[in-house]
Scaffold this motif. Structure first.
Motif, PDB file in Angstrom:
ATOM      1  N   THR A 196       0.853  -1.190   0.000  1.00 30.26           N
ATOM      2  CA  THR A 196       0.000   0.000   0.000  1.00 30.26           C
ATOM      3  C   THR A 196       0.891   1.244   0.000  1.00 30.26           C
ATOM      4  O   THR A 196       2.052   1.204   0.416  1.00 30.26           O
ATOM      5  CB  THR A 196      -0.908   0.066   1.249  1.00 30.26           C
ATOM      6  N   LEU A 247      -1.089  -0.364  -3.948  1.00 30.16           N
ATOM      7  CA  LEU A 247      -2.513  -0.283  -3.615  1.00 30.16           C
ATOM      8  C   LEU A 247      -2.760   0.954  -2.755  1.00 30.16           C
ATOM      9  O   LEU A 247      -2.187   1.085  -1.671  1.00 30.16           O
ATOM     10  CB  LEU A 247      -2.939  -1.532  -2.832  1.00 30.16           C
ATOM     11  N   GLY A 269      -5.006   1.707  -0.618  1.00 30.95           N
ATOM     12  CA  GLY A 269      -6.044   0.945   0.074  1.00 30.95           C
ATOM     13  C   GLY A 269      -6.932   1.860   0.905  1.00 30.95           C
ATOM     14  O   GLY A 269      -6.500   2.938   1.339  1.00 30.95           O
ATOM     15  N   ASP A 270      -8.148   1.377   1.171  1.00 27.96           N
ATOM     16  CA  ASP A 270      -8.985   2.166   2.079  1.00 27.96           C
ATOM     17  C   ASP A 270      -8.549   1.929   3.527  1.00 27.96           C
ATOM     18  O   ASP A 270      -9.109   2.520   4.451  1.00 27.96           O
ATOM     19  CB  ASP A 270     -10.485   1.912   1.858  1.00 27.96           C
ATOM     20  N   SER A 271      -7.500   1.112   3.719  1.00 29.91           N
ATOM     21  CA  SER A 271      -6.804   1.042   5.014  1.00 29.91           C
ATOM     22  C   SER A 271      -6.272   2.436   5.356  1.00 29.91           C
ATOM     23  O   SER A 271      -5.879   2.698   6.500  1.00 29.91           O
ATOM     24  CB  SER A 271      -5.657   0.030   4.957  1.00 29.91           C
ATOM     25  N   ASP A 299      -8.596   1.579  -4.106  1.00 29.14           N
ATOM     26  CA  ASP A 299      -9.760   0.930  -3.505  1.00 29.14           C
ATOM     27  C   ASP A 299     -11.032   1.741  -3.725  1.00 29.14           C
ATOM     28  O   ASP A 299     -11.028   2.967  -3.571  1.00 29.14           O
ATOM     29  CB  ASP A 299      -9.559   0.809  -1.983  1.00 29.14           C
ATOM     30  N   LYS A 336     -10.046  -1.604  -6.978  1.00 28.47           N
ATOM     31  CA  LYS A 336     -10.283  -2.840  -6.211  1.00 28.47           C
ATOM     32  C   LYS A 336     -11.581  -2.676  -5.440  1.00 28.47           C
ATOM     33  O   LYS A 336     -11.862  -1.599  -4.921  1.00 28.47           O
ATOM     34  CB  LYS A 336      -9.117  -3.111  -5.247  1.00 28.47           C
ATOM     35  N   HIS A 358     -11.507  -8.772  -4.036  1.00 32.92           N
ATOM     36  CA  HIS A 358     -10.990  -8.893  -2.660  1.00 32.92           C
ATOM     37  C   HIS A 358     -11.935  -9.821  -1.907  1.00 32.92           C
ATOM     38  O   HIS A 358     -13.109  -9.486  -1.719  1.00 32.92           O
ATOM     39  CB  HIS A 358     -10.929  -7.492  -2.031  1.00 32.92           C
ATOM     40  N   ILE A 399      -2.812 -11.728   1.621  1.00 29.33           N
ATOM     41  CA  ILE A 399      -2.427 -10.967   2.816  1.00 29.33           C
ATOM     42  C   ILE A 399      -2.973 -11.814   3.970  1.00 29.33           C
ATOM     43  O   ILE A 399      -4.182 -11.946   4.128  1.00 29.33           O
ATOM     44  CB  ILE A 399      -2.936  -9.502   2.786  1.00 29.33           C
ATOM     45  N   VAL A 427       0.586  -8.827  -0.616  1.00 31.55           N
ATOM     46  CA  VAL A 427       0.406  -7.389  -0.356  1.00 31.55           C
ATOM     47  C   VAL A 427       0.463  -7.183   1.147  1.00 31.55           C
ATOM     48  O   VAL A 427       0.035  -8.045   1.924  1.00 31.55           O
ATOM     49  CB  VAL A 427      -0.933  -6.856  -0.955  1.00 31.55           C
ATOM     50  N   VAL A 485       0.230  -3.771   4.194  1.00 31.02           N
ATOM     51  CA  VAL A 485       0.087  -2.343   4.492  1.00 31.02           C
ATOM     52  C   VAL A 485       1.475  -1.859   4.916  1.00 31.02           C
ATOM     53  O   VAL A 485       2.083  -2.447   5.819  1.00 31.02           O
ATOM     54  CB  VAL A 485      -0.958  -2.140   5.615  1.00 31.02           C
TER      55      VAL A 485
HETATM   56  O1  KIV Z   1      -7.110  -1.387   2.174  1.00 31.13           O
HETATM   57  C1  KIV Z   1      -6.135  -2.147   2.101  1.00 31.13           C
HETATM   58  O2  KIV Z   1      -4.995  -1.825   2.452  1.00 31.13           O
HETATM   59  C2  KIV Z   1      -6.382  -3.494   1.588  1.00 31.13           C
HETATM   60  C3  KIV Z   1      -5.300  -4.506   1.793  1.00 31.13           C
HETATM   61  C4  KIV Z   1      -5.317  -4.962   3.199  1.00 31.13           C
HETATM   62  C5  KIV Z   1      -5.403  -5.623   0.844  1.00 31.13           C
HETATM   63  O3  KIV Z   1      -7.417  -3.767   1.069  1.00 31.13           O
END
Ligand code: KIV
Length: 275
Positions: free
Chosen positions: A22, A41, A43-45, A83, A113, A137, A203, A213, A215
């Motif tokens: 990410t 990525l 990510g929405d993380s 994401d 994603k 996912h 993950i 993948v 974070v």
């Molecule tokens: O949002 C994110 O970082 C993810 C990863 C955990 C795959 O979707």
């Protein structure tokens, strides 16, 4: 070399593993890109590790667009996957296509994603038909955290394991170019990987996936609110940052920073004219 969805397809064909991380900003994206990461990525993380929310549900389209653009500016070679945030695609096929389009157009994504299996296959198909590559996912999908009742390993019963395999096939049939498997038993993830011809990105899903993948704050020790079992810490950057920040506080307090070499000069005769 610029990585694209073709890199993913070729990697699966040739048995080469895909390394994905990410990133949420320009400078991190640049560093990852320079290190040879194949895909980044956004990510929405982001909601957890950048914005400090407890979960990913509050992340907005505007958040993803803002951070997607920053990452895209730093990623010269890596494929940038952004994401789709909670409720930007679950509501309808129309919403899914419009919002995926915004992530590409305004967020400079090169793929999107989204979470879920057969239940979002219609959305995946429509987005792909609009010319936008989609990564699926499955497994622990954090946008469904309230339905799961917490962060739990997924696919442990026969029914759940079968559903996971069927969902991966449904995503493949809908045109997804790859699928993330999160928090899934390693042997089940390996079975999913065999069952589909698109690459699986794990993950917490073991080494049998086609790629991995993480974070980046987790793997660098920069985020300690919670650390899942699957995270390997590659460096203790969080500790290094804390130490550097504390030294800075001390040096500013002691007047030892800035030193001569951090300071701009002015000619004495100019200064003298000021008095
Ligand atoms: O949002 C994110 O970082 C993810 C990863 C955990 C795959 O979707």
């Amino acid at each position: 070399m610029k990585h694209t969805v073709s890199t993913f397809a070729e990697a699966k064909r040739k048995g080469k593993r895909i390394a994905m991380l990410t990133a949420y900003d320009y400078s991190t994206a640049r560093l990852e890109d320079e290190a040879g990461i194949h895909a980044i990525l956004v990510g929405d993380s982001l909601g957890n590790v950048v914005l400090g929310y407890e979960d990913t549900l509050s992340v907005t389209m505007e958040d993803m667009i803002h951070h997607g653009r920053a990452v895209a500016r730093g990623a010269k070679n890596a494929l940038v996957v952004v994401d789709m945030p909670f409720m930007s695609y679950q509501t309808s096929v129309y919403d899914a296509v419009v919002n995926a389009g915004r992530l590409m157009k305004e967020g400079r994504a090169q793929a999107v994603k989204l979470e879920g299996g057969a239940e979002v296959a219609a959305q995946v198909k429509a987005i792909v038909e609009a010319g936008i590559p989609v990564m699926g996912h499955l497994g622990l999908t954090p946008q469904s955290i309230n339905a799961f009742g917490g962060f739990k390993v997924q696919g442990k019963t026969e029914a759940a394991a079968r559903k996971l395999i069927e969902d991966a096939k449904a995503l493949e049939a809908a045109g997804a170019f790859s699928v993330v498997l999160e928090c899934v038993p390693a042997k089940l993830a390996a079975k999913v990987t065999e069952a589909v011809s698109i690459p699986t990105i794990g993950i917490g899903a073991g080494a049998g996936c086609d790629g991995q993948v993480l974070v980046y704050q987790d793997m660098l020790g920069m985020f300690s609110d919670f650390t899942p079992k699957f995270v390997k810490r590659y460096a203790n950057v969080g500790e290094a940052m804390r130490e550097a920040f504390a030294t800075y506080v001390d040096e500013v307090g002691a007047g030892t920073f800035p030193a001569e070499e951090h300071t701009y000069a002015i000619a004495d005769e100019v200064l003298e004219k000021l008095y």
